[in-house]
Design a protein around this motif. Sequence first.
Motif, PDB file in Angstrom:
ATOM      1  N   ARG A 283       0.742  -1.087   0.120  1.00  0.00           N
ATOM      2  CA  ARG A 283       0.103   0.043  -0.127  1.00  0.00           C
ATOM      3  C   ARG A 283       0.813   1.150  -0.029  1.00  0.00           C
ATOM      4  O   ARG A 283       2.042   1.078   0.241  1.00  0.00           O
ATOM      5  CB  ARG A 283      -1.095   0.071   1.393  1.00  0.00           C
ATOM      6  CG  ARG A 283      -1.849  -1.104   1.159  1.00  0.00           C
ATOM      7  CD  ARG A 283      -2.728  -1.101   2.459  1.00  0.00           C
ATOM      8  NE  ARG A 283      -2.213  -1.263   3.610  1.00  0.00           N
ATOM      9  CZ  ARG A 283      -2.106  -2.694   4.147  1.00  0.00           C
ATOM     10  NH1 ARG A 283      -2.254  -3.437   3.384  1.00  0.00           N
ATOM     11  NH2 ARG A 283      -1.303  -2.785   5.293  1.00  0.00           N
ATOM     12  N   PRO A 284       0.265   2.517  -0.261  1.00  0.00           N
ATOM     13  CA  PRO A 284       1.089   3.793  -0.413  1.00  0.00           C
ATOM     14  C   PRO A 284       1.669   4.046   0.942  1.00  0.00           C
ATOM     15  O   PRO A 284       1.082   3.801   2.275  1.00  0.00           O
ATOM     16  CB  PRO A 284       0.032   4.469  -0.656  1.00  0.00           C
ATOM     17  CG  PRO A 284      -1.157   3.957  -1.367  1.00  0.00           C
ATOM     18  CD  PRO A 284      -1.099   2.657  -0.864  1.00  0.00           C
ATOM     19  N   ARG A 285       2.771   4.393   0.976  1.00  0.00           N
ATOM     20  CA  ARG A 285       3.745   4.853   2.288  1.00  0.00           C
ATOM     21  C   ARG A 285       2.963   6.034   2.914  1.00  0.00           C
ATOM     22  O   ARG A 285       2.454   6.848   2.199  1.00  0.00           O
ATOM     23  CB  ARG A 285       5.067   4.984   1.976  1.00  0.00           C
ATOM     24  CG  ARG A 285       5.592   3.681   1.181  1.00  0.00           C
ATOM     25  CD  ARG A 285       7.014   4.016   0.902  1.00  0.00           C
ATOM     26  NE  ARG A 285       8.014   4.100   2.158  1.00  0.00           N
ATOM     27  CZ  ARG A 285       9.058   4.590   2.181  1.00  0.00           C
ATOM     28  NH1 ARG A 285       9.656   5.271   1.188  1.00  0.00           N
ATOM     29  NH2 ARG A 285       9.972   4.677   3.275  1.00  0.00           N
ATOM     30  N   SER A 286       3.177   6.122   4.150  1.00  0.00           N
ATOM     31  CA  SER A 286       2.582   7.130   4.961  1.00  0.00           C
ATOM     32  C   SER A 286       3.295   8.368   4.919  1.00  0.00           C
ATOM     33  O   SER A 286       4.503   8.357   4.586  1.00  0.00           O
ATOM     34  CB  SER A 286       2.633   6.559   6.424  1.00  0.00           C
ATOM     35  OG  SER A 286       3.902   6.671   6.939  1.00  0.00           O
ATOM     36  N   LEU A 287       2.896   9.521   5.367  1.00  0.00           N
ATOM     37  CA  LEU A 287       3.664  10.925   5.167  1.00  0.00           C
ATOM     38  C   LEU A 287       4.582  10.754   6.213  1.00  0.00           C
ATOM     39  O   LEU A 287       6.043  11.266   5.793  1.00  0.00           O
ATOM     40  CB  LEU A 287       2.587  11.902   5.617  1.00  0.00           C
ATOM     41  CG  LEU A 287       3.360  13.291   5.844  1.00  0.00           C
ATOM     42  CD1 LEU A 287       3.680  13.525   4.305  1.00  0.00           C
ATOM     43  CD2 LEU A 287       2.287  14.351   6.163  1.00  0.00           C
ATOM     44  N   GLN A 288       4.629   9.964   7.310  1.00  0.00           N
ATOM     45  CA  GLN A 288       5.675   9.873   8.092  1.00  0.00           C
ATOM     46  C   GLN A 288       7.095   9.330   7.497  1.00  0.00           C
ATOM     47  O   GLN A 288       8.131   9.657   7.963  1.00  0.00           O
ATOM     48  CB  GLN A 288       5.291   9.056   9.437  1.00  0.00           C
ATOM     49  CG  GLN A 288       6.488   8.830  10.529  1.00  0.00           C
ATOM     50  CD  GLN A 288       5.995   7.823  11.520  1.00  0.00           C
ATOM     51  OE1 GLN A 288       4.901   7.601  11.803  1.00  0.00           O
ATOM     52  NE2 GLN A 288       6.941   7.475  12.588  1.00  0.00           N
ATOM     53  N   HIS A 289       7.012   8.141   6.929  1.00  0.00           N
ATOM     54  CA  HIS A 289       7.804   7.481   6.050  1.00  0.00           C
ATOM     55  C   HIS A 289       8.348   8.350   5.210  1.00  0.00           C
ATOM     56  O   HIS A 289       9.845   8.203   5.133  1.00  0.00           O
ATOM     57  CB  HIS A 289       7.405   6.092   5.508  1.00  0.00           C
ATOM     58  CG  HIS A 289       6.755   5.272   6.650  1.00  0.00           C
ATOM     59  ND1 HIS A 289       5.860   4.386   6.546  1.00  0.00           N
ATOM     60  CD2 HIS A 289       7.605   4.753   7.841  1.00  0.00           C
ATOM     61  CE1 HIS A 289       5.678   3.955   7.705  1.00  0.00           C
ATOM     62  NE2 HIS A 289       6.684   3.931   8.356  1.00  0.00           N
ATOM     63  N   LEU A 290       7.466   9.157   4.539  1.00  0.00           N
ATOM     64  CA  LEU A 290       8.145  10.040   3.318  1.00  0.00           C
ATOM     65  C   LEU A 290       9.123  10.934   4.185  1.00  0.00           C
ATOM     66  O   LEU A 290      10.124  11.530   3.436  1.00  0.00           O
ATOM     67  CB  LEU A 290       6.933  10.556   2.697  1.00  0.00           C
ATOM     68  CG  LEU A 290       6.206   9.846   1.919  1.00  0.00           C
ATOM     69  CD1 LEU A 290       5.195  10.192   1.055  1.00  0.00           C
ATOM     70  CD2 LEU A 290       7.182   8.956   0.724  1.00  0.00           C
ATOM     71  N   CYS A 291       8.723  11.396   5.206  1.00  0.00           N
ATOM     72  CA  CYS A 291       9.504  12.385   5.928  1.00  0.00           C
ATOM     73  C   CYS A 291      10.769  12.016   6.392  1.00  0.00           C
ATOM     74  O   CYS A 291      11.722  12.796   6.388  1.00  0.00           O
ATOM     75  CB  CYS A 291       8.605  13.012   7.065  1.00  0.00           C
ATOM     76  SG  CYS A 291       7.247  14.077   6.475  1.00  0.00           S
ATOM     77  N   VAL A 292      10.782  10.772   6.872  1.00  0.00           N
ATOM     78  CA  VAL A 292      12.092  10.024   7.325  1.00  0.00           C
ATOM     79  C   VAL A 292      13.022  10.038   6.154  1.00  0.00           C
ATOM     80  O   VAL A 292      14.293  10.182   6.478  1.00  0.00           O
ATOM     81  CB  VAL A 292      11.454   8.597   7.873  1.00  0.00           C
ATOM     82  CG1 VAL A 292      12.932   8.031   8.088  1.00  0.00           C
ATOM     83  CG2 VAL A 292      11.048   8.785   9.310  1.00  0.00           C
TER      84      VAL A 292
END
Length: 687
Positions: A283-292
Motif C-alpha cells: 500500500r502507499p507509504r505514510s507521510l511519516q515514512h516519506l518525511c523520514v
Amino acid sequence: REHPYPSCANQTVTCWEQSRTKGAGPPSLPVHCAACSRASGRRGGGRGDKGNMVIAVRGDVLVVPPFECAWLSEKNQACQALGEAGEGWFTFEAKGSNDVTLILNSRAGLGNKRIQPTRSRLQRQRIQANEAEGHECYTVIIGSHCNSRLVIERNAKIVHAVAGIRSSDSMFIAYWLSFNRGSISVGYGKKLGQNLLTQWQDAEPYTNIRSLGFSTWDKYVCYKRIQGHSGPALSLDLTLPLAGGRLRAECTGNGEGKAASSARHVRSSGSGSGDCGGDRGGRPRSLQHLCVDKVSEGLTVDTCVRILCLAEDLLPDTDALFQRALDALCRHFVRVVEERPEEARLLSEACLEDILQRDRLDSVSEAWLFAFLVSWGGHAVGRVERLLPLIRFPQMSRQELERVQASAMHGESAVLATLVGEAMETHGHESGQEEGGEGLFDACEVAAGAARSFLVNKERMIELHQHRDPFALSRRQPRQHPDTKELLYVSDGDTHGLLFYLGTNGHRSAFVNPSLTRVVETSTSAPHGRFTQPGSITSRQHVQTSYFDPQFDMRTGRKESWWQVDIGRRRRLQCNHYTLRHDSSSDFVRNWELRGSVDGKEWHVLRKHENDKTVSKPFQLASWPVNPNPNCRHGPRKHESQSNNSNNNKFRLFRIVLTGPNASKMTTHRLCMCWFELYGYLEESPF
C-alpha cells in the motif's frame, strides 16, 4: 613431475561426472570428490586438521561443510526448555549459497545428520525404522531447491514450502526460529515475531524434540551469533503479516543498521515497497515514512548528531530515522568528535552505549575511545563506569595501558582497575609465548581464536561460551571500519578470498586473472621463463610446473626465493588466513615465511614456518591462520613498532619467502607453488 592422481588434478571425466550430478558445469579449478580427496591427501588449516571436510570454528564463525551437522548442546537453556516444556526459540546469522538447514531432533550428536529425501527402498526402510524407534525430526531449509524456496520437512517428507525465500552468499543474514509444540515459525531479524517468513502447525506434533542442529547440503554454510532463548515461543497466529517485497536484514558483522539484502534473498510473493519502514502489503507509504526519507537525505557529518538527538526524542515513531542517523555517526565518528566536540558530548548514554558495542566503528584506537569517554563523562567516575566494559582494553598497547593506570580515574574505579588488569594479563600471556618458544601454529591460534564465542567437540556438539561479563569476548576482537570488507576463509580453494574478489570485480562478474587486468601486480625473485611466471599464481588454474629460483638480497646478505603480490595503492588488507598450493613436483616447502609490507621497504613477518611438513603431496592445497596481533611471537620484527593499532596490521604487499631448504635433495632452495590466496579484512579508499 607426473601427478599420481590424474583423475582428480587434471579435471578429467571422473570428477566432472561426479560433480555434474549436482548441477555443476566444467569447473574452473579441480573438483575433488570424496574419493579423490582421500587419495590426494588434501589437508586444510595447517597442522591439527585431519581434513578439509570437518566442522570448524573461524573466530566467531561456525563453518559447516557439506552433509555435516553441528548440534547445540543439551546444556543450553533453550534446548532444556525444548525437552521439558516443548517450546523454545533461537536466533542466529547465516551465510550460504543455498540450503541453510536447521534440524529439530529428538537425538543429537555424532551420527545424526540431515536425512536425505529419496525414493529409494533402502532410504524408505531407514525412515520407517527411525519412526519405529521413536526418532522424531523436523527440518527447516532456507534456500532449498537450488536456493528458490523455504521448505519444512517432517522426517524427510516435505510438508510445507514457501516459494521465493532465498539465502545469501554475500552477507550474513539474521534469522530467528521458534518451536512451540509442533508449531514452527521462521523469520529474519533479531526479534521474535519480527519479519515473519512462514508459519506451520503439525496436525500430529512430535513431543520429544530436544535439540537443534545446524547443517547444510552440498555447499558450505557459515553460522554465527547463535543464541538460544528459553522464554515463551511464538504460537501459530494467522493474523501476523508475512514479510513481502524485497527482504531487508541486519548488516554483516555485528548486525547494526539496516541494508537491503542482495537479490538472492528475495521473497517473490507480495509487492511491498522494499523499505523497512514501508508497508509490507504494497500500500502507499505514510507521510511519516516519506518525511523520514527526506530527512535522511540530509544526513552529513555536520547534521548527524542533531538529527540523532531529534529522532531519539520522538522514539518509537522515528525508529528508522534513529537507526540511519546512528549508522551515519558510526561511519564518521572520528570526524564528528574532532570537528564538533561540543555536539558529540550531547550524546545520551544509550546512544553512546550502542556505539561502543559495535564491532564496526570509525575510530583511531581504543585509547582514543577511552579518552573520549572520559571527556564525555566530565571525568566523573559515576557517569562512565557502566560504559567502561565496552572499551576494548586488550587492544591497547602496554604503554597505553600504563598511562591508563597512571590516571586518577584508575584509582577511583574498581571496574577500570579490573579491566586494565585483565588486559595486562592478556599481554603477559602473549609475551610469555614469545619467550617460551611455543609452537608456531599454537601461538597464532591463540590470537586468531581469542574471540571464539563457542567450541565444537568431537561429538559435533556446540558449547556456547558462558561468561558473567557479556562483553568479555568482544573486548578481544579488534574493531573494523564500517566500510571494511570481510573476506572469510571457509575452505581450501573457495571463492571468498581477496584475489578472487578482485578478479570478479567484487563478485559482480566472471573471474579474470587480476594480474592480466593489472588490478594486482606480481613479481618474483627469478627472471621470467617458461616455468617461472608470477602471474600464473593468481590465475586459479592448474599449473603443473611452477617454481622460482633464489636471488641474492642485499639487505639480508643471502640468497632468497620469493613470490610477491601488490594489491594496489588504494587497498590495505589485514590478513588472518592464507592458502597456497604446491605444483606437481616433490620439492615440498618446509621453511618459509609470509611477510607483509606497506611500502616494500619494511617487512613484517606475519607467519613463520620451520620444518612444517603440512605440504606432503603434489598439487596439495593447504591453509594456515595468520596472527593479526603484532605482539605475537611471529609478528613484526623487534626493531619495528609494537603498537596494537590495527593500522599497523594492514598491508599492501604480501610475499612468500623460502627461508630454508625444501624437501628436495637436488634443488633445495627452489620455491614451488602454483596457487595463492589471502583472506582477512579489506579496506579500499576512493583515492
